[in-house]
Design a protein around this motif. Structure first.
Motif, short mmCIF file in Angstrom:
data_model
loop_
_atom_site.label_atom_id
_atom_site.label_comp_id
_atom_site.label_asym_id
_atom_site.label_seq_id
_atom_site.Cartn_x
_atom_site.Cartn_y
_atom_site.Cartn_z
N ALA A 52 55.72 21.85 -9.30
CA ALA A 52 56.52 22.64 -10.25
C ALA A 52 57.89 22.96 -9.69
CB ALA A 52 55.77 23.93 -10.61
N ARG A 56 61.54 20.86 -14.49
CA ARG A 56 61.12 20.29 -15.77
C ARG A 56 61.92 19.02 -16.03
NH1 ARG A 56 58.69 24.20 -19.17
NH2 ARG A 56 58.55 26.21 -18.14
N GLY A 79 51.84 20.07 -16.38
CA GLY A 79 51.36 21.30 -15.73
C GLY A 79 50.30 22.04 -16.53
N ILE A 109 56.98 20.27 -17.20
CA ILE A 109 56.58 20.30 -15.79
C ILE A 109 55.51 19.23 -15.61
CG2 ILE A 109 55.40 21.64 -14.01
CD1 ILE A 109 56.80 24.11 -15.08
#
Length: 135
Positions: A52, A56, A79, A109
């Motif tokens: 992470a 993004r 994610g 993500i």
């Protein structure tokens, strides 16, 4: 007369506003290297973990170096656990790249990227797959 006076005031003001506005530039989107895997000489799959902290991403691109390979598909796991399967089905020569791959729902993500491939490289040089993401 009033119109000329208004133009004399408005025109320099518009020039100043234009110059100030044009001095702000939007930074170009840069490709970030997310990982590299050296492939085997068979039908196989490899995974690149993305954290992470990398941010993004809107788009992906793959590049093949050192050798050639046949890419079948790429699976992007986000994610939130959602997956996106991307059919590639392309034979990459050394130095070849994929098209720009748009990620669904834009900035996402990425947890990991799995690519499925096979190779019959006669030169015995193992191909490397490099994955890049664009914010």
């Amino acid at each position: 007369m009033k119109t000329i006076r208004t133009l004399k005031i408005a025109l320099p003001l518009l020039v100043v506003i234009f110059l100030i506005g044009s001095s702000f530039t939007i930074a170009p989107l840069k490709w970030e290297h997310l990982g590299t895997r050296t492939v085997n000489y068979k039908l196989d799959r490899d995974v690149i973990k993305v954290t992470a902290k990398d941010g993004r991403f809107k788009k992906l691109k793959l590049k093949v170096t050192n050798g050639s390979l046949n890419m079948h598909r790429v699976v992007v796991q986000y994610g939130n656990g959602e997956k996106q399967v991307i059919a590639i089905k392309k034979n990459f020569a050394k130095g070849g790249t994929t098209r720009l791959i748009d990620l669904k729902r834009n900035k996402r993500i990425i947890r990991d990227i799995t690519f499925f491939y096979d190779t019959k490289n006669l030169s015995r040089k193992r191909a490397k797959v490099h994955v890049f993401g664009k914010h």
